[in-house]
Design a protein around this motif. Structure first.
Motif, PDB file in Angstrom:
ATOM      1  N   PHE A 161       0.826  -1.205   0.000  1.00  0.00           N
ATOM      2  CA  PHE A 161       0.000   0.000   0.000  1.00  0.00           C
ATOM      3  C   PHE A 161       0.863   1.259   0.000  1.00  0.00           C
ATOM      4  O   PHE A 161       0.601   2.211  -0.749  1.00  0.00           O
ATOM      5  CB  PHE A 161      -0.936   0.000   1.212  1.00  0.00           C
ATOM      6  N   LEU A 162       1.904   1.290   0.827  1.00  0.00           N
ATOM      7  CA  LEU A 162       2.760   2.473   0.914  1.00  0.00           C
ATOM      8  C   LEU A 162       3.549   2.708  -0.370  1.00  0.00           C
ATOM      9  O   LEU A 162       3.702   3.849  -0.810  1.00  0.00           O
ATOM     10  CB  LEU A 162       3.703   2.361   2.115  1.00  0.00           C
ATOM     11  N   VAL A 163       4.044   1.639  -0.993  1.00  0.00           N
ATOM     12  CA  VAL A 163       4.755   1.786  -2.265  1.00  0.00           C
ATOM     13  C   VAL A 163       3.813   2.299  -3.338  1.00  0.00           C
ATOM     14  O   VAL A 163       4.163   3.187  -4.128  1.00  0.00           O
ATOM     15  CB  VAL A 163       5.412   0.451  -2.679  1.00  0.00           C
ATOM     16  N   PHE A 164       2.582   1.793  -3.358  1.00  0.00           N
ATOM     17  CA  PHE A 164       1.613   2.276  -4.337  1.00  0.00           C
ATOM     18  C   PHE A 164       1.266   3.740  -4.076  1.00  0.00           C
ATOM     19  O   PHE A 164       1.134   4.524  -5.025  1.00  0.00           O
ATOM     20  CB  PHE A 164       0.344   1.415  -4.325  1.00  0.00           C
ATOM     21  N   ALA A 165       1.136   4.117  -2.805  1.00  0.00           N
ATOM     22  CA  ALA A 165       0.851   5.518  -2.483  1.00  0.00           C
ATOM     23  C   ALA A 165       1.991   6.419  -2.967  1.00  0.00           C
ATOM     24  O   ALA A 165       1.743   7.483  -3.540  1.00  0.00           O
ATOM     25  CB  ALA A 165       0.640   5.688  -0.980  1.00  0.00           C
ATOM     26  N   TRP A 166       3.238   5.986  -2.758  1.00  0.00           N
ATOM     27  CA  TRP A 166       4.370   6.771  -3.248  1.00  0.00           C
ATOM     28  C   TRP A 166       4.311   6.901  -4.765  1.00  0.00           C
ATOM     29  O   TRP A 166       4.554   7.977  -5.316  1.00  0.00           O
ATOM     30  CB  TRP A 166       5.690   6.126  -2.815  1.00  0.00           C
ATOM     31  N   TYR A 167       4.000   5.804  -5.439  1.00  0.00           N
ATOM     32  CA  TYR A 167       3.901   5.795  -6.901  1.00  0.00           C
ATOM     33  C   TYR A 167       2.822   6.772  -7.376  1.00  0.00           C
ATOM     34  O   TYR A 167       3.033   7.533  -8.318  1.00  0.00           O
ATOM     35  CB  TYR A 167       3.614   4.368  -7.360  1.00  0.00           C
ATOM     36  N   VAL A 168       1.680   6.790  -6.718  1.00  0.00           N
ATOM     37  CA  VAL A 168       0.600   7.698  -7.097  1.00  0.00           C
ATOM     38  C   VAL A 168       1.037   9.149  -6.907  1.00  0.00           C
ATOM     39  O   VAL A 168       0.829   9.992  -7.790  1.00  0.00           O
ATOM     40  CB  VAL A 168      -0.684   7.391  -6.298  1.00  0.00           C
ATOM     41  N   PHE A 169       1.645   9.461  -5.773  1.00  0.00           N
ATOM     42  CA  PHE A 169       2.106  10.827  -5.534  1.00  0.00           C
ATOM     43  C   PHE A 169       3.170  11.238  -6.545  1.00  0.00           C
ATOM     44  O   PHE A 169       3.190  12.373  -7.023  1.00  0.00           O
ATOM     45  CB  PHE A 169       2.643  10.987  -4.112  1.00  0.00           C
ATOM     46  N   ASP A 170       4.077  10.316  -6.885  1.00  0.00           N
ATOM     47  CA  ASP A 170       5.129  10.632  -7.841  1.00  0.00           C
ATOM     48  C   ASP A 170       4.568  10.843  -9.244  1.00  0.00           C
ATOM     49  O   ASP A 170       4.979  11.772  -9.934  1.00  0.00           O
ATOM     50  CB  ASP A 170       6.184   9.522  -7.858  1.00  0.00           C
ATOM     51  N   THR A 171       3.623  10.005  -9.663  1.00  0.00           N
ATOM     52  CA  THR A 171       3.037  10.196 -10.993  1.00  0.00           C
ATOM     53  C   THR A 171       2.247  11.490 -11.066  1.00  0.00           C
ATOM     54  O   THR A 171       2.257  12.167 -12.094  1.00  0.00           O
ATOM     55  CB  THR A 171       2.132   9.014 -11.387  1.00  0.00           C
ATOM     56  N   ASN A 172       1.577  11.845  -9.995  1.00  0.00           N
ATOM     57  CA  ASN A 172       0.859  13.121  -9.981  1.00  0.00           C
ATOM     58  C   ASN A 172       1.826  14.298 -10.067  1.00  0.00           C
ATOM     59  O   ASN A 172       1.571  15.273 -10.780  1.00  0.00           O
ATOM     60  CB  ASN A 172      -0.006  13.240  -8.731  1.00  0.00           C
ATOM     61  N   GLN A 173       2.926  14.216  -9.353  1.00  0.00           N
ATOM     62  CA  GLN A 173       3.913  15.288  -9.361  1.00  0.00           C
ATOM     63  C   GLN A 173       4.553  15.440 -10.741  1.00  0.00           C
ATOM     64  O   GLN A 173       4.802  16.549 -11.204  1.00  0.00           O
ATOM     65  CB  GLN A 173       4.993  15.008  -8.324  1.00  0.00           C
ATOM     66  N   ARG A 174       4.794  14.348 -11.420  1.00  0.00           N
ATOM     67  CA  ARG A 174       5.457  14.375 -12.720  1.00  0.00           C
ATOM     68  C   ARG A 174       4.475  14.447 -13.889  1.00  0.00           C
ATOM     69  O   ARG A 174       4.889  14.444 -15.035  1.00  0.00           O
ATOM     70  CB  ARG A 174       6.332  13.135 -12.890  1.00  0.00           C
ATOM     71  N   ALA A 175       3.188  14.454 -13.588  1.00  0.00           N
ATOM     72  CA  ALA A 175       2.135  14.474 -14.617  1.00  0.00           C
ATOM     73  C   ALA A 175       2.296  13.292 -15.578  1.00  0.00           C
ATOM     74  O   ALA A 175       2.127  13.420 -16.782  1.00  0.00           O
ATOM     75  CB  ALA A 175       2.118  15.801 -15.366  1.00  0.00           C
ATOM     76  N   TYR A 176       2.648  12.153 -15.030  1.00  0.00           N
ATOM     77  CA  TYR A 176       2.811  10.923 -15.806  1.00  0.00           C
ATOM     78  C   TYR A 176       1.485  10.164 -15.773  1.00  0.00           C
ATOM     79  O   TYR A 176       0.891   9.986 -14.719  1.00  0.00           O
ATOM     80  CB  TYR A 176       3.926  10.071 -15.188  1.00  0.00           C
ATOM     81  N   ARG A 177       1.037   9.730 -16.917  1.00  0.00           N
ATOM     82  CA  ARG A 177      -0.247   9.040 -17.010  1.00  0.00           C
ATOM     83  C   ARG A 177      -0.079   7.604 -16.531  1.00  0.00           C
ATOM     84  O   ARG A 177       0.674   6.819 -17.095  1.00  0.00           O
ATOM     85  CB  ARG A 177      -0.741   9.057 -18.455  1.00  0.00           C
TER      86      ARG A 177
END
Length: 121
Positions: free
Chosen positions: A44-60
């Protein structure tokens, strides 16, 4: 501090607590029943980090990559690093990922030693 930083701190704390709980309740066991619960928490925590990182980088985010980040993080995250950051940034992110993984392992070991010397010796 950013949301990604809070997630990394949560991973560090969870790693230490995983070691404490494992040593306290299941001393000497190689595979502990509590590890299953912590595995879910780490996913869950790794996925949360991934979501925050994709949002920050505007990666789809694609559904397949999102599932792979949870199920096969060791393969999916390096793939994501190179896709979102390019070659140089991907290698830097991969090196930091490996250091974070080793650090989490060291914190788990530190938690085991803490439980042993604080509660069991």
């Amino acid at each position: 501090m950013s949301s990604k930083s809070y997630v990394l701190i949560a991973i560090a704390v969870a790693s230490f607590v995983c070691g404490v709980v494992g040593q306290y309740f299941y001393p000497g066991a190689l595979q502990r029943p509590s590890d299953i619960w912590f595995l879910g928490l780490f996913a869950f925590l790794v996925f949360a980090w991934y979501v925050f990182d994709t949002n920050q980088r505007a990666y789809r985010r694609t559904p397949l990559l999102s599932v792979c980040v949870v199920a096969l993080a060791g393969i999916a995250l390096p793939y994501y690093f190179f896709r979102s950051r390019g070659a140089k940034g991907g290698f830097i992110a991969l090196a930091l990922f490996v250091l974070a993984f080793l650090g989490a392992g060291a914190l788990t070991l530190a938690g085991e030693y803490f439980a042993f010397y604080a509660f069991q010796s």
